[in-house]
Structures are given as structure tokens and as C-alpha cells.
Design a protein around this motif. Structure first.
Motif, PDB file in Angstrom:
ATOM      1  N   CYS A 300      27.635  17.125  51.626  1.00  0.00           N
ATOM      2  CA  CYS A 300      28.612  18.193  51.927  1.00  0.00           C
ATOM      3  C   CYS A 300      28.614  19.249  50.825  1.00  0.00           C
ATOM      4  O   CYS A 300      28.592  20.457  51.118  1.00  0.00           O
ATOM      5  CB  CYS A 300      30.009  17.592  52.085  1.00  0.00           C
ATOM      6  SG  CYS A 300      30.271  16.683  53.616  1.00  0.00           S
ATOM      7  N   GLU A 319      34.498  22.302  57.377  1.00  0.00           N
ATOM      8  CA  GLU A 319      35.709  21.537  57.652  1.00  0.00           C
ATOM      9  C   GLU A 319      35.550  20.691  58.907  1.00  0.00           C
ATOM     10  O   GLU A 319      35.980  19.532  58.958  1.00  0.00           O
ATOM     11  CB  GLU A 319      36.896  22.492  57.810  1.00  0.00           C
ATOM     12  CG  GLU A 319      38.232  21.806  58.043  1.00  0.00           C
ATOM     13  CD  GLU A 319      38.635  20.900  56.898  1.00  0.00           C
ATOM     14  OE1 GLU A 319      39.408  19.949  57.145  1.00  0.00           O
ATOM     15  OE2 GLU A 319      38.169  21.121  55.749  1.00  0.00           O
ATOM     16  N   ARG A 322      33.390  17.668  58.056  1.00  0.00           N
ATOM     17  CA  ARG A 322      34.101  16.689  57.212  1.00  0.00           C
ATOM     18  C   ARG A 322      35.075  15.869  58.052  1.00  0.00           C
ATOM     19  O   ARG A 322      35.182  14.653  57.895  1.00  0.00           O
ATOM     20  CB  ARG A 322      34.816  17.407  56.072  1.00  0.00           C
ATOM     21  CG  ARG A 322      33.925  17.643  54.854  1.00  0.00           C
ATOM     22  CD  ARG A 322      34.718  18.184  53.678  1.00  0.00           C
ATOM     23  NE  ARG A 322      35.124  19.560  53.894  1.00  0.00           N
ATOM     24  CZ  ARG A 322      34.365  20.602  53.578  1.00  0.00           C
ATOM     25  NH1 ARG A 322      33.163  20.426  53.048  1.00  0.00           N
ATOM     26  NH2 ARG A 322      34.791  21.837  53.793  1.00  0.00           N
ATOM     27  N   ARG A 349      36.410  13.490  50.834  1.00  0.00           N
ATOM     28  CA  ARG A 349      36.885  14.675  50.127  1.00  0.00           C
ATOM     29  C   ARG A 349      36.888  14.444  48.619  1.00  0.00           C
ATOM     30  O   ARG A 349      36.517  15.342  47.850  1.00  0.00           O
ATOM     31  CB  ARG A 349      38.283  15.048  50.618  1.00  0.00           C
ATOM     32  CG  ARG A 349      38.295  15.533  52.069  1.00  0.00           C
ATOM     33  CD  ARG A 349      39.672  16.008  52.491  1.00  0.00           C
ATOM     34  NE  ARG A 349      39.691  16.339  53.910  1.00  0.00           N
ATOM     35  CZ  ARG A 349      39.328  17.515  54.424  1.00  0.00           C
ATOM     36  NH1 ARG A 349      38.921  18.468  53.603  1.00  0.00           N
ATOM     37  NH2 ARG A 349      39.370  17.728  55.721  1.00  0.00           N
ATOM     38  N   THR A 352      33.294  14.612  47.411  1.00  0.00           N
ATOM     39  CA  THR A 352      32.815  15.993  47.376  1.00  0.00           C
ATOM     40  C   THR A 352      33.346  16.722  46.150  1.00  0.00           C
ATOM     41  O   THR A 352      32.599  17.453  45.478  1.00  0.00           O
ATOM     42  CB  THR A 352      33.243  16.729  48.662  1.00  0.00           C
ATOM     43  OG1 THR A 352      32.787  16.008  49.808  1.00  0.00           O
ATOM     44  CG2 THR A 352      32.668  18.135  48.697  1.00  0.00           C
TER      45      THR A 352
END
Length: 440
Positions: A300, A319, A322, A349, A352
Motif C-alpha cells: 500500500c 482507501e 485498504r 493501517r 502502512t
């Protein structure tokens, strides 16, 4: 009646009519063939493949057009070009291909066997344990039919799950595991087009974003030779700790009515597995979730860095993907219920953000040097403190990667096998790929 043994018919198909001698003869012949050739291992993978492909055929799985193949090839070439400044790892693509859904099943089945056989073996063994001990001696050779029956039931259910999953996946690395042959970047145009319509975004942008993710996965798994074994090993270790709910199996088997073939068609095995609540299994699950999150978080971050000012809808695409990876699609959830294993990076998240912090403090080369050895990877505790980990005193650089065994070295740990057919599909790479939907 579709030509699928043991009642695993397609949705809406009619089971054999017990009052129709011809249908019953066909059904019994299929059942006899099934029991006579169970195959090897705990799962009847021939049946699984047949069910999956028949399901795809019934729902329509057209051959790929020359335009679809060329569009995938061009998207992957452009993706590799854009990724070069965003990654210290070079291109990992040795061949770029487009697959229809049937080809996805055929080319990924070997990896599914490795992932599912350990769980299926325990289910089949549990089914054998349902036979009372005093009756086992009387059954003699007939007891092997119990294992064959279990392998067929599990194979049929897996086939249905894989057929559904094939209708959703966008590429070979879409669910975070290296499912395809080594060095082969593959995309599924029909599913990409369908997903793009749901996002209400231009198909060429969605295709290119999928190509970027697939190319990033290939760089990682091709040039970090221990990673494939590390991730698949974590999946297998977790599967080995899953327990079988004997009562659920007994209840499922109790629904089978030998005089009613439809009872075998509708039988479902979901819910028969549960993770064992032990410290060892919790640690194994944590290792698996961390590995999946680190791989997906790196992909990502690298992809979004590569396209930050090139794709008009990069924020929406990032987005959407994800959320898709964190939640999993309907077919992925069905597969998780069947085998007791969720292939979702729960801390995507956080992972990332960790890779972003490493890039900020150590640069692209320093960030990617983390992949030099599994001991350098962040732990679950590091996810909560990305800045502290990025500033840590660890002294590493790209020489860590240089000291690893070459991916061409057959003795390299975790090195996947390649086939002659893979090499034959390797495209000639031009000096300049055709432009996609990029901004000037």
C-alpha cells in the motif's frame, strides 16, 4: 443434471429424482467412481477442481480477448516503471499474463492444496472417530470409505468456495499470498472491470492500480527469497493448531439421508473448525497477522508513493483497496468460515504508517533493507510506535539484501520453484511502455 459427482450441483440445479431410474443410475455411477478413485491426501482435489470450474462455467467465464491481454501487459509494464523510484527492490516480473476465472483456479490450486490439506486431514480423521470403536473391526476395509467420504465432502465444499473466490479476486497476489507461479504477474480482467463499476471509477485507472499492487507483490516475493516460505509457513502453522468441533461434524453427518441425494448437495461444513485458545496458537496467529499486515502495508505504501501525483483518483483508490483488504469480500469470508482461517491483515493501517515512517527517517533503500532478514522485521509491538522503530539504532542498509542468497540459487531458503512454461510466457520488455492514464 450437471456432471458433478456426489450431489455438489450448481446453484439452482435439480438433484437426481429418486423416482427416475436413469438419473439415479447416473448418480450411483458417479458416486461409485468417486469412491473408487479418492486421489491422494485428505481432500479430493479432483472433485474440488471440477466443482469450481463447473460453477464458473455455469455463471459464464468467457475467454479473454486480445485487447484484455494487451491491456494487462501494458498496465504491468507501466506499473513497473512507476515503481522503480519508489522501491529499492527491482522488478520481479518474469512474465505478465491475463487470466480468466478458470485459469485462476487452475494456476493457484497447488498453493491451496498446501494450505488446506492440514485442516482437512484433521476433519477426515475426526469423521473416522465418529465410528464406534467396536464397529471399526467389523468394517475392516470399508472403514477407508469414511475417509474417502470426508475427502469428497471437503473437496466439494472447497470447490464451491474457490469458485466463488475466483469470481472476486483481481490478481494473483490479491489476497496477500503468493498463489501464482514464481515471477508470474497475473490479473483477472473480468473481475477488475466488475470491481471498477462498483467504485464508479474509470476502468483504466482501476486496472493500472491493480497492476501496481500486483507488480509490488512480485518485487517483494521475488527478491526477498525467504518471504514466501515465511508467509506460507505462518499460514500452515496456524492451520495446524485449529481444532475440529466433533459435535458440528456429527450434526452435519446426521443430516445426510442416503435415500435423498439432495441432502448431500445442501450439506454445509462451515463452523466445524475453531482456533485452539492456547498461548502457542495465539502466538502463531499473531505471527500470521503481523506477516500479512507487513506485506500488505508495504505494498500500500509503495504503490501510493509511486502514483501520488499520477492518478487523478489515487486517494479514492487507495482507501477503497485498504477497506477491501481489511474487510474481505463475501467469498473470502465464506472460505474463512470453511477452513477456519481468515487471510486478512487486521493491522493494515498501522503497518502502512510504519513503512511510511521508515521511508521518512531512513529513505527508500533503508526501508527496504528491513526485508534483508526476518529478524529485522517490525514486531507486533512496533506497530504502536512507528516513529520510535524508525529512529531505532539498528544499523542496516541495502548490503543486507546483497548478502542474501540469490533468488536464482536453488538452495535459497523459501525459493519457489519455476517451470519451463513460465519462462516461455516471458514478454519482451520494451524500452518505453505505452502511456496509461497518467498526468503530465
Amino acid at each position: 443434471m450437471p456432471d458433478i459427482p456426489f450431489g455438489f450441483a450448481l446453484p439452482g440445479a435439480q438433484p437426481p429424482d429418486p423416482n427416475d431410474p436413469q438419473q439415479m443410475r447416473q448418480f450411483m455411477a458417479q458416486l461409485q467412481q468417486l469412491l473408487a478413485s479418492p486421489g491422494t491426501g485428505p481432500v479430493n482435489w479432483d472433485l474440488a477442481k471440477q466443482v469450481a470450474l463447473s460453477q464458473l462455467s455455469a455463471n459464464g467465464d468467457s475467454s479473454l480477448t486480445p485487447f484484455e491481454r494487451s491491456s494487462v501487459d501494458e498496465a504491468l509494464r507501466l506499473a513497473d516503471l512507476w515503481l522503480d523510484p519508489a522501491s529499492a527492490l527491482p522488478s520481479g516480473i518474469r512474465s505478465a499474463v491475463a487470466w480468466n476465472r478458470t485459469e485462476w483456479v487452475n494456476r493457484t490450486l497447488d498453493v491451496w492444496k498446501k494450505l488446506c490439506d492440514p485442516v482437512a486431514g484433521r476433519m477426515v480423521s475426526a469423521m473416522g472417530d465418529l465410528v464406534p470403536e467396536e464397529a471399526r473391526a467389523q468394517l475392516g476395509p470399508m472403514q477407508s470409505m469414511v475417509a474417502t467420504l470426508g475427502g469428497a465432502l471437503f473437496g466439494g465444499q472447497l470447490g464451491q468456495a474457490l469458485g466463488s473466490l475466483a469470481a472476486e479476486v483481481l490478481s494473483a497476489g490479491d489476497i496477500g499470498l503468493p498463489l501464482g507461479p514464481a515471477g508470474m504477474a497475473a490479473m483477472v480482467p473480468a473481475n477488475i472491470a466488475q470491481y471498477g463499476k462498483g467504485l464508479e471509477l474509470p476502468e483504466d485507472e482501476v486496472r493500472l492500480y491493480v497492476a501496481l499492487r500486483e507488480a509490488a507483490h512480485q518485487r517483494l516475493f521475488e527478491h526477498v527469497p525467504w518471504l514466501r516460505g515465511h508467509v506460507l509457513g505462518a499460514v500452515e502453522a496456524y492451520a495446524a493448531g485449529i481444532t475440529v468441533n466433533r459435535e458440528a461434524i456429527e450434526e452435519a453427518m446426521g443430516r445426510i439421508d442416503p435415500s435423498n441425494p439432495e441432502s448431500m448437495q445442501v450439506m454445509a461444513l462451515e463452523g466445524i473448525f475453531s482456533p485452539e485458545d492456547t498461548p502457542q496458537q495465539k502466538a502463531t496467529l499473531n505471527r500470521l497477522e503481523t506477516a500479512l499486515a507487513l506485506v500488505e502495508g508495504w505494498v500500500c505504501h509503495v504503490v501510493d508513493s509511486a502514483v501520488e501525483e499520477r492518478l487523478p483518483n489515487v486517494v479514492r483508490l487507495g482507501e477503497a483497496f485498504r477497506r477491501r483488504r481489511a474487510a474481505g469480500g463475501p467469498a473470502e469470508q465464506t472460505f474463512a468460515a470453511l477452513v477456519g482461517l481468515e487471510l486478512r491483515p487486521r493491522r493494515l493501517r498501522e503497518a502502512t504508517a510504519l513503512w511510511a515512517a521508515l521511508t521518512e527517517h531512513r529513505g527508500v533503500a533503508g526501508r527496504d533493507a528491513i526485508w534483508g532478514h526476518p529478524d529485522l522485521l517490525p514486531t507486533d509491538d512496533d506497530f504502536a510506535h512507528p516513529e520510535a522503530f524508525a529512529r531505532s539504532e539498528l544499523d542496516f542498509d541495502l548490503t543486507e539484501l546483497d548478502n542474501l542468497p540469490s533468488v536464482d540459487d536453488p538452495s535459497a531458503p523459501g525459493k519457489p520453484e519455476s517451470t519451463a512454461s513460465d519462462e516461455s510466457e516471458q514478454p519482451d520488455k520494451p524500452d518505453e511502455p505505452e502511456a496509461g492514464p497518467a498526468k503530465a
